[in-house]
Structures are given as C-alpha cells and as structure tokens.
Scaffold this motif. Structure first.
Motif, PDB file in Angstrom:
ATOM      1  N   UNK A  63       0.822  -1.223   0.000  1.00 12.20           N
ATOM      2  CA  UNK A  63       0.000   0.000   0.000  1.00 12.20           C
ATOM      3  C   UNK A  63       0.854   1.269   0.000  1.00 12.20           C
ATOM      4  N   UNK A  64       0.539   2.174  -0.883  1.00  8.69           N
ATOM      5  CA  UNK A  64       1.276   3.432  -0.964  1.00  8.69           C
ATOM      6  C   UNK A  64       1.152   4.224   0.340  1.00  8.69           C
ATOM      7  N   UNK A  83      -1.305   4.693  -8.565  1.00  7.24           N
ATOM      8  CA  UNK A  83      -2.564   4.853  -7.846  1.00  7.24           C
ATOM      9  C   UNK A  83      -2.295   4.699  -6.350  1.00  7.24           C
ATOM     10  N   UNK A  84      -2.897   3.717  -5.691  1.00  7.15           N
ATOM     11  CA  UNK A  84      -2.722   3.585  -4.246  1.00  7.15           C
ATOM     12  C   UNK A  84      -1.726   2.477  -3.877  1.00  7.15           C
ATOM     13  N   UNK A  85      -0.924   2.046  -4.857  1.00  7.70           N
ATOM     14  CA  UNK A  85       0.032   0.965  -4.623  1.00  7.70           C
ATOM     15  C   UNK A  85       1.455   1.432  -4.894  1.00  7.70           C
ATOM     16  N   UNK A  86       2.395   0.798  -4.209  1.00  7.96           N
ATOM     17  CA  UNK A  86       3.820   1.013  -4.463  1.00  7.96           C
ATOM     18  C   UNK A  86       4.411  -0.310  -4.936  1.00  7.96           C
TER      19      UNK A  86
END
Length: 274
Positions: A153-154, A181-184
């Motif tokens: 999760x970012x 988006x909302x991920x790393x």
C-alpha cells in the motif's frame, strides 16, 4: 453460561488434528491461547452456525484451507521494522558477510515479504547484492504470493521511509519503488536474488547452509517445546560463525543451543561460535 458460538479447547484440538492428518499443517505445538483466539475470530468472521459446520468445511473443502491458514497465521510486518535492528545489520553484520565469496540469507516466516525487500535494499547499499541469495519462506502460500509481487500500500510508504532513514539509509527511499494509484511496486531488480518457497518450521527440515537467518516475531506464537525444535533447526542450518536474528521479544538465552552462540548486539542478533 457456556457460549455455544465459541470454539472450546477440546474442539480446537480436534480442528488442529484434522489439519495435520488431512493437509499436513501442524499447529499442535503453537501457543494454545493464540491459536484459539484466531480460530474463534475466523469462526465469527465467516459466520459459522456451529462447530460441526465449521469442522465439516475444513475437512471437506480444500479450497477453504488457504483462507483458513491465512487467517490464523500472523502476518503483521513492515519494512525496516525496528530501524535500530537494521542499523545493527548494516554496521555489525554486513561488513563481515562481505568477506564471504557468496552470501545465503534465510527469512523464515517471511509473511508478505516487507523484511525481505528491506534486506535486499541493505545488500544493494552495501554493494553485496550481486553475490547474495535471499530465501524467503512461509507456511502460508497466500502471503508468499503477495511477497513475490512486491506490491504494498502506498499509504505505508511514509512510515517505511522514516524507518529506512532511521536505519541509516543512504538514498531517497522512493528510489526503490514506483507509485501507481494507491500501490507502491518495488523495483523488479530487487527480486532477482529472491527465492520464495513454502516451508513449515514445525515439520520441514533444513534445506541449505546459511550465513544469516532471520526469524523475527514468529517464535512468540510457539510453545517452549516447539521453540526448542526450531532453534535446533536454525543451528543446523547456520554456517559456522553465521548469524541468527530474532524478534524483540524472543531470545536464545534459555535454549539448549545457547552455549554455541554469543550475542553480538542488543537488537537480538546472535552469532554461532561453535
């Protein structure tokens, strides 16, 4: 008054025996209080009406078992968790490992892989990554699949970056991942030296000789007899003068192998001396 919607001690034993006999997962020597609490949580979340229904599902639906294992095994972790531990690795362990022609590292109970990626970054920064191999194992195939992907999760990157800096990190932490988006998504080059595999600390044997073994915050969920078995496994798996790293609430001090180890750091790092 007895709560009929809560799994009792004898029923926990029945479930654990079913898991061992049918699927080969051995939880019989895990901490009873911890395993009972997690089984009851799963029983409630999945809305079983009775123990009989719960047991029938476990015995007859193999597709349910990965979910069951994921829920009752502990997957709490983070990158560069306990930054001073990683600082000790940087300063006291990696310089010595750097004198070896090849470095094998075992992350036992690696969960979703945050600590494996942390180690890969340490090795990169110490210029040791090219001659290292990281074995990452866990009982739970579901979390291993997450670890292989290297996607986290970012929203957690701020905390991970702070941990990294406190551990002595020398780059911008964002250098190692791409935000989407909302991920790393962590750099695929970090995975080049990683081998992910299922391994059961309870029943599986040693599979290599390592210069460093990390098993942090796993043994606290095992009873004393099982801890002793796992310590023996680690001792057999360590190279002479190899290192063993444990979690903040774990210790070799009262184990049968303590005479063959010396503590080299207050951050729970031990070295095999005999």
């Amino acid at each position: 008054m007895l709560d009929l919607n809560v799994i009792q001690d004898d029923e926990v034993e029945i479930i654990l025996n079913d898991l061992l006999e049918i699927y080969g997962y051995d939880f019989t020597e895990y901490s009873k209080a911890s395993i009972k609490r997690r089984i009851n949580r799963l029983f409630t979340i999945d809305r079983f009406m009775s123990f009989a229904e719960f047991r029938y599902r476990i015995k007859n639906d193999a597709g349910y078992i990965p979910h069951f294992i994921e829920q009752i095994t502990v997957t709490v972790t983070e990158m560069f968790r306990d930054p001073m531990f990683y600082k000790a690795l940087r300063e006291q362990v990696l310089p010595t490992l750097g004198t070896y022609p090849f470095i094998r590292i075992w992350h036992a109970g690696c969960s979703t892989g945050e600590e494996v990626y942390s180690m890969a970054i340490l090795l990169k920064e110490a210029n040791l990554f090219h001659k290292s191999l990281l074995y990452a194992t866990d009982l739970n195939p579901q979390v291993l699949e997450k670890a292989r992907k290297g996607i986290f999760p970012l929203s957690q990157m701020k905390q991970y970056s702070e941990n990294y800096i406190q551990s002595g990190g020398i780059n911008e932490f964002s250098k190692y991942y791409t935000a989407n988006y909302d991920k790393a998504k962590f750099d695929e080059s970090l995975r080049e030296k990683m081998i992910f595999s299922t391994h059961n600390l309870v029943s599986d044997r040693s599979f290599n000789e390592f210069q460093l073994i990390l098993c942090r915050n796993v043994l606290i969920y095992f009873d004393k007899d099982l801890q002793a078995k796992v310590f023996d496994l680690f001792e057999q798996s360590l190279d002479n003068l190899g290192y063993l790293a444990l979690g903040s609430k774990e210790t070799l001090r009262f184990s049968s192998i303590i005479s063959r180890f010396k503590k080299i750091d207050k951050e729970k790092i031990w070295r095999k001396i005999a």
